[in-house]
Design an enzyme around this catalytic site. Structure first.
Site, short mmCIF file in Angstrom:
data_model
loop_
_atom_site.label_atom_id
_atom_site.label_comp_id
_atom_site.label_asym_id
_atom_site.label_seq_id
_atom_site.Cartn_x
_atom_site.Cartn_y
_atom_site.Cartn_z
N ASP A 137 2.43 1.92 4.39
CA ASP A 137 1.81 0.80 3.70
C ASP A 137 2.73 0.12 2.69
OD1 ASP A 137 -0.76 0.33 4.53
OD2 ASP A 137 -1.65 1.88 3.28
N CYS A 138 3.75 0.83 2.30
CA CYS A 138 4.60 0.33 1.22
C CYS A 138 5.90 -0.30 1.72
CB CYS A 138 4.90 1.47 0.25
SG CYS A 138 3.38 2.14 -0.44
#
Ligand code: GLC
Ligand code: GLC
Length: 810
Positions: A483-484
């Site tokens: 997600d990052c």
């Protein structure tokens, strides 16, 4: 250092000191009513949704840590103490907390008085039961007081902690004998209330926090207890609580048991009241009637235990390694069930008001519980698929109560669609229920758009095919599994979302990881096509898969390992050419477990590089070297200090990918070694370093670049539970559900010895004994099923047979 021990026979972890490095929690509840309980009686309860229907109040960021819970105070002479130690923190002569499967039990002693507190949520009632037994172990009679205490939350947990101008005027209660009703907002739009009761005639009560605890007093020294007893306060606004006062006298050796019930009830709209402004208490009274006697409570507890024991029989191993047995048979499966119930909503790291259900998270969690509750897994798949968009993309999250996609975050996480194929394939392998593919499922919850679930999988597959970048690799969009890794965002303003800010979802930035996923789950998709007789479609899908495999091997290969991605300018991410973040774990694990590069020797090379550059004594780091400053082109990943979270932490979720990849190459010793490094039972004795619970996985362990290398965070609600269970149960112990039956394909260390797995599968019980006389690491050479030798490693399914005795020789 340890702070307790495993009691495997009781299926419990026994904590022997309240001063654990962090609160160590457990979950109560299987259906609608849930509680979190820590080893010092901290925690909170909610009904179905931890944000919308929070029943008791908890203070995240509290000081001291974990300082609100459900408390019992015992005032014996001039000493006041709690069976769970908090909040008085009075030193106890004996303390023990047993976290079991769906219950927690506290035993404490002080000055000859013993308290035994058992907390659980019955299977079929919307309440938590606290059974408190007090025993006089001294030589003389004892008279003492017991005070109960819970603090109500005004339902919406976010509103409760922000909207004081309103909330401090809305609190309302009713008192009826031993039962205190919390009915805030019931007069207007709510038709539900909470209640807290005891099966005895109280000698006093309070319902105002200011009266019981005091405006300027800490919970460790309530005014009412110091000043001689409860005041009979009736809350009006401010802070509604429920406190009972009970006077107890016990002769030497005598015991007395109280049953406290914290419950939740709803009324039909037209039957809300029993008199003007008096709530209809019928449902609460019905519930409480069951728990007036210890027999009632004990029967509910026995039923709960039987439920769990039966469930956990779904997979049971007996090996020489007691830690493997303990994790597989008890804790890993239990944690998988907790992720089913909670998703990522409520833990001591998830506040219950933040993230809904993740599309990808929920699909992966399913791997860990599908064998336990297949019918619920089926429904979950349909719920998830119902939030997919017509073009195959997906809402990244959806809300558990409405089951609708969450528009704030939207779509564009380009791994999401493929996880739907993964989850559905796992369900069908487990159950053989291909009929799910014919279920009529809408897009974006719009019933007018219903198509068979199979069509959803087709859209998932085709979404990836239609969204490729310049190298022919899948476009990453807002992010993939990581997600990052936000390659299309470029956020330089505090407070902006790292994922949803940015000019576009990008036609350029590509993910090698999604390439690996596509190869792995594209093959499943092709098999499902073939099963439906769509042979041309199956063939076309395999052509796409092979094309992707070649692309990953060329454009996705860095020389010694797989690249991670290309950014929005087409620059490499996760390459030896990069200054930092030269190698990432995800593509190494996933590409190899998908079988990419096995023949070419690249798989071997990639995994050696993992061992060389990413491995540490506490597990494999997500990347190295960690980013030392913020990179606008990479996003949130570089926002974390080196060694934490996605920036070089040991992200436990993807360690099993590498372990599974090692089993693909037949490296049993190495695969097991990786398994052990993050496995809670093996690191129990470094609890002072690891800090989080030694019976469950944490999302992240700080990596070697971090100040607190080895420290765990975000325990319980993590995809690690499902993936580690898949790894140990299917790939290491080698009992792998496949479309046509169970496949036996172990990959273990040479000295692992023989072992037996009992497994429930498609309505039958299998008892599989695996021996390894030649001490090999992979595969079987002989398979006997119910006395008959069969060729290959698949146990054929025979209609009508419900017991399979299997002998497998490695
Ligand atoms: C968290 C998220 C999950 C994501 C992972 C890596 O665990 O819940 O969706 O894949 O972090 O960023
Ligand atoms: C995942 C990551 C976390 C990140 C979040 C953003 O949960 O683990 O680090 O902040 O996703 O959505």
């Amino acid at each position: 250092m340890k702070f307790g021990y495993f009691d495997d026979k009781a299926l419990e972890y026994v904590i022997t000191t309240p001063r654990t490095p962090l609160p160590w929690i457990n979950y109560l509840g299987c259906n609608d009513f849930f509680s979190i309980v820590s080893n010092t009686c901290g925690g909170y309860s909610f009904y179905k949704d931890a944000k919308m229907l929070r029943i008791t109040r908890y203070r995240y960021n509290s000081m001291p840590l974990d300082s609100n819970g459900k408390y019992y105070y015992i005032q014996d002479g001039d000493v006041t103490w709690n069976p769970g130690w908090q909040p008085t923190q009075t030193p106890l002569d004996f303390y023990e907390c047993r976290h079991g499967i769906g219950y927690s039990r506290f035993t404490a002693k002080k000055n000859g008085l013993k308290a035994d507190l058992l907390n659980f949520v019955p299977l079929h009632d919307t309440c938590e039961l606290n059974r408190l037994t007090l025993t006089n172990e001294s030589e003389a009679p004892k008279s003492f007081k017991v005070f109960s205490y819970v603090e109500f939350c005004l339902w919406n947990a976010l509103d409760d902690m922000t909207n004081f101008q309103r909330n401090l005027s809305t609190g309302e209660v009713e008192i009826d004998g031993a039962t205190i009703y919390h009915k805030t907002e019931y007069r207007e739009r709510r038709n539900h209330y909470a209640f807290f009761s005891v099966n005895a005639k109280p000698d006093g009560f309070d319902t105002s926090r200011d009266a019981f605890i005091g405006i300027y007093s800490p919970a460790s020294a309530p005014d009412a207890i110091r000043n001689g007893g409860c005041t009979g306060s009736v809350a009006s606004g401010w802070y509604p609580v429920a406190a009972h006062e009970l006077h107890v006298t016990l002769t030497p050796g005598e015991s007395k048991t109280f049953l406290f019930v914290l419950g939740y009830a709803e009324n039909p709209k037209d039957r809300k009241w029993e008199a003007p402004n008096v709530i209809n208490k019928a449902p609460a009274r019905r519930l409480l009637a069951k728990y007036q006697t210890t027999e009632g409570a004990d029967a509910a507890f026995a039923e709960l235990k039987a439920y769990w024991e039966n469930l956990l029989e779904g997979y049971h191993v007996e090996s020489r390694d007691e830690k493997v047995n303990r994790m597989v048979n008890i804790w890993n499966q239990y944690q998988c069930m907790v992720t089913f119930n909670m998703s990522r909503s409520a833990s001591y790291y998830e506040s219950g008001i933040g993230r809904g259900m993740g599309f990808r998270d929920s699909c992966q969690d399913l791997f860990g519980f599908v064998h336990l509750i297949p019918e619920k897994a089926r429904q979950r798949i349909i719920d998830i698929a119902s939030t997919q968009f017509e073009d195959g993309s997906a809402y990244h999250q959806y809300q558990p109560l409405t089951r609708r996609g969450n528009a704030d975050i939207g779509s564009g996480f380009n791994d999401d669609p493929l996880w739907l194929i993964a989850g559905t394939a796992a369900y069908i392998r487990e159950t053989g229920d291909f009929s799910i593919l014919d279920e009529s499922v809408p897009f974006d919850n719009d019933e007018a758009t219903c198509v068979p679930l199979f069509e959803h999988l087709t859209r998932s597959f085709e979404y990836t095919v239609a969204h490729k970048g310049p190298h022919g690799l899948p476009q990453i969009g807002r992010a993939d599994w990581n997600d990052c890794l936000n390659l299309n965002c470029f956020s330089d303003t505090p407070g902006e979302s790292f994922q949803t800010t940015g000019p576009s979802e990008g036609p350029i930035a590509e993910s090698v990881f999604i390439g690996g996923m596509f190869v792995r789950y594209g093959k499943d998709y092709a098999k499902l096509c073939a099963h439906r007789g769509l042979l041309d479609k199956a063939k076309a899908a395999m052509t796409e898969v092979q094309k992707m495999e070649q692309t990953v091997l060329s454009a996705g290969w860095d020389g010694e390992w797989f690249l991670r991605a290309y950014d929005a300018k087409g620059q490499k991410v996760g390459s030896h050419e990069c200054e930092e973040g030269k190698i990432f774990i995800e593509p190494q694990g996933f590409c190899v477990l998908a079988g990419i590069g096995v023949k070419e020797g690249k798989a071997e090379k990639a995994l050696s590089s993992v061992e060389k550059h990413l491995d540490t004594k506490y597990g494999i780091r997500i990347l190295a070297p960690s980013y030392s400053h913020y990179y606008l082109n990479l996003g949130e990943i570089s926002s974390y200090p080196p060694g934490y979270k996605e920036n070089g932490g040991i992200f436990c979720h993807n360690n099993p990918w590498v372990s599974i990849a090692e089993t693909v190459l037949g490296h049993g010793t190495r695969a097991f070694d990786i398994y052990k490094k993050t496995c809670p039972a093996y690191i129990e004795d470094i609890s002072e370093i690891h800090c989080t619970e030694p019976y469950v996985y944490s999302q992240m362990v700080a990596g070697s670049d971090a100040k607190y290398f080895g420290q765990g965070k975000n325990s319980w609600l993590t995809g690690t539970a499902a993936w580690t269970f898949v790894n140990i149960s299917q790939h290491i112990l080698g009992i792998c559900p496949d479309y046509d039956g169970l496949r036996i394909d172990p990959c273990v260390p040479k000295g692992f010895g023989s072992y037996t797995v009992s497994r429930r599968f498609r309505g039958a019980m299998y008892r599989i004994h695996i021996s390894n006389p030649d001490h090999v690491e992979k595969g079987i050479r002989k398979l006997t099923v119910n006395g008959k030798e069969v060729s290959g490693n698949l146990i054929p399914i025979t209609e009508g047979v419900t017991k399979y005795e299997v002998e497998a020789v490695m």
